[in-house]
Every structure is written in structure tokens, then in C-alpha cells.
Design an enzyme around this catalytic site. Sequence first.
Site, PDB file in Angstrom:
ATOM      1  N   CYS A   1       0.811  -1.225   0.000  1.00  0.00           N
ATOM      2  CA  CYS A   1       0.000   0.000   0.000  1.00  0.00           C
ATOM      3  C   CYS A   1       0.844   1.274   0.000  1.00  0.00           C
ATOM      4  O   CYS A   1       0.300   2.382  -0.119  1.00  0.00           O
ATOM      5  CB  CYS A   1      -0.937  -0.007   1.192  1.00  0.00           C
TER       6      CYS A   1
ATOM      7  N   HIS B   1      -3.366   7.593   5.817  1.00  0.00           N
ATOM      8  CA  HIS B   1      -3.469   6.281   5.185  1.00  0.00           C
ATOM      9  C   HIS B   1      -4.845   5.688   5.498  1.00  0.00           C
ATOM     10  O   HIS B   1      -5.488   5.131   4.624  1.00  0.00           O
ATOM     11  CB  HIS B   1      -2.343   5.372   5.677  1.00  0.00           C
TER      12      HIS B   1
ATOM     13  N   GLU C   1      -1.932   4.863  13.326  1.00  0.00           N
ATOM     14  CA  GLU C   1      -1.637   6.104  12.617  1.00  0.00           C
ATOM     15  C   GLU C   1      -1.940   7.321  13.488  1.00  0.00           C
ATOM     16  O   GLU C   1      -1.197   8.307  13.469  1.00  0.00           O
ATOM     17  CB  GLU C   1      -2.429   6.176  11.313  1.00  0.00           C
TER      18      GLU C   1
ATOM     19  N   LYS D   1      -9.995   7.255   1.782  1.00  0.00           N
ATOM     20  CA  LYS D   1     -10.354   5.850   1.546  1.00  0.00           C
ATOM     21  C   LYS D   1     -11.781   5.575   2.012  1.00  0.00           C
ATOM     22  O   LYS D   1     -12.380   4.569   1.635  1.00  0.00           O
ATOM     23  CB  LYS D   1      -9.374   4.909   2.249  1.00  0.00           C
TER      24      LYS D   1
ATOM     25  N   HIS E   1      -9.864   1.093  -0.640  1.00  0.00           N
ATOM     26  CA  HIS E   1      -8.396   0.962  -0.618  1.00  0.00           C
ATOM     27  C   HIS E   1      -7.900   0.464  -1.970  1.00  0.00           C
ATOM     28  O   HIS E   1      -8.102  -0.695  -2.341  1.00  0.00           O
ATOM     29  CB  HIS E   1      -7.987   0.013   0.490  1.00  0.00           C
TER      30      HIS E   1
ATOM     31  N   PHE F   1       1.919  -3.390   4.005  1.00  0.00           N
ATOM     32  CA  PHE F   1       2.313  -4.671   4.602  1.00  0.00           C
ATOM     33  C   PHE F   1       3.820  -4.856   4.446  1.00  0.00           C
ATOM     34  O   PHE F   1       4.403  -4.504   3.426  1.00  0.00           O
ATOM     35  CB  PHE F   1       1.604  -5.826   3.890  1.00  0.00           C
TER      36      PHE F   1
END
Length: 409
Positions: free
Chosen positions: A163, A301, A312, A333, A338, A397
Amino acid sequence: MKRRVVVTGQGVVSPLGNDVTTFWDNIQKGASGIRRLESEAYADINTKIAGYIDDFPVEKYLEAKEIKRYDLFTQYGFAAAVQALEQSKVNLKALDKDRAGVYIGSGTGGLQTLLKNHETMLEKGTRRVSPFLIPTMINNMAAGLTAIKTGFRGPSFAAVSACATSNHAIGEAYLNIAHGYSDVILAGGAEATITPLYFAGFSKMRAMSTKNDTPEAASRPFDQDRDGFVMSEGAGVLFLEEYEHAKERGAPMLGEIVGYGSTTDAYHITEPDYQGAAKAMELAIERAEAKPEDVDYINAHGTSTPSGDISETKAIKDVFGDQAHRLKVSSTKSMTGHMFGAAGGAEAIVTLNSVRENTFPPTINLENPDPECDLDYVANKAKEGNINIALSNGFGFGGHNAVLAFKKV
């Protein structure tokens, strides 16, 4: 001396529109691009919603005989690159193409092509596998096709960092131009992963939302009732250009990239460590020659996962301290879903336009804030206000973190 880098073009393919004007209008309105998947292929999978695209005008970008040669992610990436080039008004004939590059990444690459050929092999044998399988499915093909079509002969590669892919691509392109190796680079990401296989995998991880009866309300970052992310697809590409190069040709300057921070958690494959994200934000601010108090907005994010949103929020508090509650923070998002490797490209466009128009885009579906997520997330409706510097966060990830800093030219 480090050279200045501006954005002179932008292009997007998304569930909220296949051009920047439509996309940005929908973002400001707080529209949702999430819908129910009607295919029976998803019947046994817990999640049956996605931010899918069914109105992509591929014929605007590729000839009919070409379309089958390229995976959907490549088509999306090339379309976004074409849009960015058109907005930049660059004269390709006059451009020094040895100093023009392409950095378009993908988290997964040609998944659609891989699955189709695997099915063919199982049903009809290995001899029926396409000779174009490998050159169509590899992650760098969106960058490769774009370079072939434009004739750009400078640096070209495809970042692959889940991502964080697009933010890494844009950030590394920014550094390449800033240090004098290139004059222009098309940078961003593309993704097309909406398939039963991917859904099955993420469903087994319990990472995706199962709010199938209310698709538009399923992606709800920072809300106490969030239950996972919503998968989406598309592409986002920026045309980055050295400032003097852009000025000399009278290019439209949409904004400036002034900082980029990249770190790794070195902690866990899927669980985030807020300290890595915090360090990436610190580096982006430091390299922008700014202070935390100079930042007015963060495009988070914000995936709508239980642990990710809390992590976050902790990272933002760690960097900004008492200033954290003054900041406007939002996750778009909540509207787009996403887009994985393309997320940072689309969100860089959101951040860029937020700075240009002094608009804080909303986090929709934020109705019952998580007590551990207590910042100003611009709940449900866009707001107006002066934006000097804005950050765009991308975390992937594997513990990959990449943060971009934008400001007005």
C-alpha cells in the site's frame, strides 16, 4: 544544490471517476464509490462489496487490437499517465527523452492475467497458456508500456511495496529530479486486484469489511464501528518536473513536492508499528525544511482497520505533540476504498488539490468516533481553510512507510 520539483500534470482512474475533475468533485462532495459485487463467484466469501470500475473508457487510450495484450492494471496506469501528460501540455517532440523517466508501480501487477491463464492451463493444458503471460502480468508493465508509448528513455522502474507503492514511486522520482538526474518523471501506481482469490485471502485474514448491506457506509476510518477495509482498484499518476524546466516552457504548476520520508518498521508483516510511520512523517517535514507547526493537513493512510487507524493516530500525536489536535486529518479511503498500490497516487492528487484550493476533504461515515482516534478527521463534510503544507501518508504490509509533503508553488 537540490533542485525544486513541481507537479505539472495529474491523471486518475478510480471508482469515483476516470478523470481528475470528476474524481476531485466527488471527493469534495463526500461521495462513495463502494458498491455490492453481484457475481456469484463471491457467494461463499464473507465480503461482497468493492470499489470497482465498470465505466473505464479504455478505447480512449489504446487501439482495439492492443487492449487484450495488456492486463487491466496496465491499462489503468497508462490511462492515468496519458491524462497527466495532457494536462502538463509538454511538447513530447521538443522534450529531451533521455532525461524523462517513468516510475509507475503496482503492489500486485497482472493478477487478472495470471488467474485467467492458470484457469486455461487447468482446463485445456499447458500448450494453451498465452505466450504473453509473463510480459503481461509482471509488475513493471504499466511503467514499461508508458515508456514505450511516450519514448521516455530515462530511468524507469516499478516500486512494489504494497500500500506504500505509489508514495515510494513518487518520492523516489522526486529525489531523482531534485538531484539532477532527470528533468521530468511520470510517477504513481496502478492496481486491479478485485478477484475472488484476493477476496478469499483477505477474508480469511478478517481484514475486510463485511457490511455488505450498506456498501456506501462500509469504509469508515477512525469510527468505532469500523470492521475492516474495502478493496478498490484504479490508478493515480503525477507528472513531476524540475521547476526551472517547467517555468521555461510556461507549464501549469499545480503544486510543489517539498519533502519525502521513507522508513521501515522492521517489526511485523501485517501489524503496524506507529514509530516507523512517525519517523517517515518527521523526515518528510525535515526535508521540506519545515516544522510540524507548518503542516495544516494530513491525508491519512486511514484504511478503516481496527489496529491501523489507532496506530496512525498515535504516530501523528508522536510527531505533532500538542499541535496534533489543531491539524485537519482525513481519510479519503472512506470514499474510494483501498486502491492498494494505486492508493498513494490517487491520494497524492487529493492532497495536491486540497493545497491548491484550500479545501480539507472529508472522512465520510465517521459517526461514532473511536475514543482512541480523537483527532479532527474532518467528519462527513469538507471544510475550507488555509493549507500551507500537507502530508500524504502511505503505509504497507511488510512495514513499509512513505510520506510525501506538498505545498503551493
